[in-house]
Write a protein that holds these residues in place. Structure first.
Motif, mmCIF file in Angstrom:
data_model
loop_
_atom_site.group_PDB
_atom_site.id
_atom_site.type_symbol
_atom_site.label_atom_id
_atom_site.label_comp_id
_atom_site.label_asym_id
_atom_site.label_seq_id
_atom_site.Cartn_x
_atom_site.Cartn_y
_atom_site.Cartn_z
ATOM 1 N N HIS A 81 34.907 32.141 23.821
ATOM 2 C CA HIS A 81 34.987 30.687 23.928
ATOM 3 C C HIS A 81 35.221 30.276 25.374
ATOM 4 C CE1 HIS A 81 35.322 30.832 19.571
ATOM 5 N NE2 HIS A 81 36.291 31.714 19.729
ATOM 6 N N LYS A 82 34.311 29.465 25.916
ATOM 7 C CA LYS A 82 34.463 28.963 27.277
ATOM 8 C C LYS A 82 35.657 28.010 27.310
ATOM 9 C CE LYS A 82 31.843 26.707 30.973
ATOM 10 N NZ LYS A 82 32.781 27.152 31.950
ATOM 11 N N LEU A 83 36.467 28.144 28.357
ATOM 12 C CA LEU A 83 37.665 27.323 28.481
ATOM 13 C C LEU A 83 37.542 26.343 29.641
ATOM 14 C CD1 LEU A 83 40.388 30.101 28.042
ATOM 15 C CD2 LEU A 83 39.517 28.521 26.302
ATOM 16 N N ASN A 84 38.216 25.232 29.519
ATOM 17 C CA ASN A 84 38.361 24.269 30.605
ATOM 18 C C ASN A 84 39.830 24.199 30.972
ATOM 19 O OD1 ASN A 84 35.615 23.371 30.692
ATOM 20 N ND2 ASN A 84 35.988 22.320 28.760
ATOM 21 N N GLY A 85 40.101 23.814 32.209
ATOM 22 C CA GLY A 85 41.485 23.636 32.627
ATOM 23 C C GLY A 85 42.193 24.898 33.070
ATOM 24 N N LEU A 86 41.448 25.963 33.356
ATOM 25 C CA LEU A 86 42.021 27.185 33.914
ATOM 26 C C LEU A 86 41.242 27.527 35.173
ATOM 27 C CD1 LEU A 86 42.475 27.470 30.664
ATOM 28 C CD2 LEU A 86 43.083 29.790 31.275
ATOM 29 N N ASN A 87 41.958 27.847 36.236
ATOM 30 C CA ASN A 87 41.313 28.180 37.502
ATOM 31 C C ASN A 87 42.062 29.302 38.206
ATOM 32 O OD1 ASN A 87 39.127 26.101 38.149
ATOM 33 N ND2 ASN A 87 40.825 24.856 37.380
ATOM 34 N N VAL A 88 41.290 30.222 38.776
ATOM 35 C CA VAL A 88 41.889 31.239 39.639
ATOM 36 C C VAL A 88 42.270 30.519 40.934
ATOM 37 C CG1 VAL A 88 41.516 33.380 40.927
ATOM 38 C CG2 VAL A 88 40.513 33.099 38.639
ATOM 39 N N VAL A 89 43.571 30.504 41.231
ATOM 40 C CA VAL A 89 44.054 29.800 42.418
ATOM 41 C C VAL A 89 44.528 30.748 43.515
ATOM 42 C CG1 VAL A 89 44.630 27.671 41.178
ATOM 43 C CG2 VAL A 89 46.368 29.476 41.407
ATOM 44 N N GLU A 90 44.611 32.015 43.163
ATOM 45 C CA GLU A 90 45.041 33.015 44.149
ATOM 46 C C GLU A 90 44.418 34.350 43.758
ATOM 47 O OE1 GLU A 90 49.199 34.296 46.292
ATOM 48 O OE2 GLU A 90 49.275 33.760 44.181
ATOM 49 N N SER A 91 44.064 35.132 44.762
ATOM 50 C CA SER A 91 43.406 36.405 44.522
ATOM 51 C C SER A 91 43.681 37.318 45.707
ATOM 52 C CB SER A 91 41.904 36.146 44.370
ATOM 53 O OG SER A 91 41.179 37.334 44.340
ATOM 54 N N TRP A 92 43.888 38.589 45.421
ATOM 55 C CA TRP A 92 44.065 39.543 46.513
ATOM 56 C C TRP A 92 43.833 40.961 46.024
ATOM 57 C CZ3 TRP A 92 48.150 37.435 43.846
ATOM 58 C CH2 TRP A 92 49.137 38.291 43.364
ATOM 59 N N ILE A 93 43.579 41.827 46.966
ATOM 60 C CA ILE A 93 43.458 43.258 46.704
ATOM 61 C C ILE A 93 44.756 43.921 47.150
ATOM 62 C CG2 ILE A 93 42.250 45.402 47.335
ATOM 63 C CD1 ILE A 93 40.468 43.646 45.644
ATOM 64 N N VAL A 94 45.334 44.745 46.302
ATOM 65 C CA VAL A 94 46.564 45.460 46.640
ATOM 66 C C VAL A 94 46.247 46.488 47.719
ATOM 67 C CG1 VAL A 94 48.363 47.012 45.786
ATOM 68 C CG2 VAL A 94 47.557 45.110 44.349
ATOM 69 N N GLU A 95 46.872 46.346 48.865
ATOM 70 C CA GLU A 95 46.664 47.265 49.991
ATOM 71 C C GLU A 95 47.823 48.256 50.142
ATOM 72 O OE1 GLU A 95 43.858 47.363 51.496
ATOM 73 O OE2 GLU A 95 42.994 45.433 50.979
ATOM 74 N N ASN A 96 49.017 47.816 49.797
ATOM 75 C CA ASN A 96 50.210 48.640 49.935
ATOM 76 C C ASN A 96 51.041 48.456 48.665
ATOM 77 O OD1 ASN A 96 52.928 49.438 50.445
ATOM 78 N ND2 ASN A 96 52.579 49.250 52.648
ATOM 79 N N THR A 97 51.118 49.471 47.835
ATOM 80 C CA THR A 97 51.765 49.331 46.529
ATOM 81 C C THR A 97 53.260 49.024 46.621
ATOM 82 O OG1 THR A 97 52.081 51.727 46.391
ATOM 83 C CG2 THR A 97 50.097 50.806 45.359
ATOM 84 N N GLU A 98 53.898 49.436 47.676
ATOM 85 C CA GLU A 98 55.338 49.192 47.813
ATOM 86 C C GLU A 98 55.655 47.791 48.324
ATOM 87 O OE1 GLU A 98 57.708 51.267 46.667
ATOM 88 O OE2 GLU A 98 55.970 52.406 45.961
ATOM 89 N N MET A 99 54.768 47.224 49.136
ATOM 90 C CA MET A 99 55.060 45.939 49.768
ATOM 91 C C MET A 99 54.182 44.803 49.232
ATOM 92 S SD MET A 99 55.811 47.200 53.632
ATOM 93 C CE MET A 99 56.512 45.624 54.049
ATOM 94 N N ASP A 100 53.408 45.056 48.197
ATOM 95 C CA ASP A 100 52.510 44.045 47.677
ATOM 96 C C ASP A 100 53.263 42.998 46.855
ATOM 97 O OD1 ASP A 100 49.528 43.404 47.264
ATOM 98 O OD2 ASP A 100 50.380 43.256 45.251
ATOM 99 N N LYS A 101 52.700 41.808 46.837
ATOM 100 C CA LYS A 101 53.272 40.700 46.069
ATOM 101 C C LYS A 101 53.424 41.059 44.589
ATOM 102 C CE LYS A 101 52.507 35.799 45.259
ATOM 103 N NZ LYS A 101 51.707 34.642 45.634
ATOM 104 N N SER A 102 52.556 41.895 44.064
ATOM 105 C CA SER A 102 52.628 42.289 42.650
ATOM 106 C C SER A 102 53.973 42.939 42.315
ATOM 107 C CB SER A 102 51.482 43.230 42.287
ATOM 108 O OG SER A 102 51.530 44.402 43.076
ATOM 109 N N ARG A 103 54.572 43.620 43.275
ATOM 110 C CA ARG A 103 55.877 44.272 43.058
ATOM 111 C C ARG A 103 56.974 43.237 42.818
ATOM 112 N NH1 ARG A 103 56.011 48.648 41.051
ATOM 113 N NH2 ARG A 103 57.974 49.166 41.975
ATOM 114 N N MET A 104 56.820 42.059 43.426
ATOM 115 C CA MET A 104 57.797 40.983 43.233
ATOM 116 C C MET A 104 57.851 40.579 41.753
ATOM 117 S SD MET A 104 58.023 37.408 45.324
ATOM 118 C CE MET A 104 56.584 36.625 44.627
#
Length: 189
Positions: A103-126
């Motif tokens: 089902h196609k959705l409205n009202g959702l948007n990717v607003v941030e995107s990144w590739i993990v470069e450093n697993t210890e210091m990446d935002k994903s760890r936060m």
């Protein structure tokens, strides 16, 4: 069991990632995190953020598939993951989302995107997300009340799944080898 590397064939009419789907069971086996007023992990607390943060694509992760009764795994290299992300934005697909690939959705948007470069210091760890180097991470803003209340808050969707066009790397190599042979034959005549 057969393992197939999927790549992008930029010579094809359709290629890359068209949309990101919210799914109950992500094939990459990585759930997203829903940021809301009950789980504030950012430095400043504010109203309900209605953000989903998680992996869109994990490199070298075997993904189980069945086609025509044959079981196999597919995976994407770090290079393919990065190129898929670049093409996703190049073609303006950040507003293309679906629910369970149906089902196609409205009202959702990717607003941030990144590739993990450093697993210890990446935002994903936060966010306590443990993903390998080369992972494509996304933040999706959910402004669709029904999706947020009936699906996200109800815990019916757990992660992201990509929708796109890829080709078996061996098929690309076999095609290139065939073209090389044909070129050699033509040049000898």
């Amino acid at each position: 069991m057969k393992i197939i590397e999927l790549v992008i064939d930029e010579n094809a009419e359709l290629y890359g990632i068209d949309a990101i789907s919210l799914v109950e069971k992500p094939a990459i086996e990585s759930d997203f995190l829903a940021l809301n007023e009950h789980r504030v992990v950012l430095a400043e607390a504010d109203a309900d953020k209605r953000m989903l943060i998680g992996a869109a694509l994990i490199p070298d992760k075997p993904i189980y598939r069945v086609k025509d009764g044959e079981e196999f795994h597919v995976y994407f290299s770090k290079t393919t993951v990065r190129r898929a992300m670049e093409l996703f934005f190049k073609y303006g697909n950040q507003g293309n989302t679906t629910l369970e690939h149906e089902h196609k959705l409205n009202g959702l948007n990717v607003v941030e995107s990144w590739i993990v470069e450093n697993t210890e210091m990446d935002k994903s760890r936060m966010y306590d997300l443990d993903v390998p180097k080369g992972t494509w991470m996304v933040s999706v803003k959910v402004e669709n009340d029904a999706i947020w209340n009936d699906w996200v808050k109800a815990d019916k969707v757990k992660g992201f799944s990509i929708e796109g066009y890829f080709i078996d790397k061996m098929e690309v190599k076999m095609h290139a080898d065939l073209m090389q042979e044909l070129t050699e034959i033509v040049s000898k005549t």
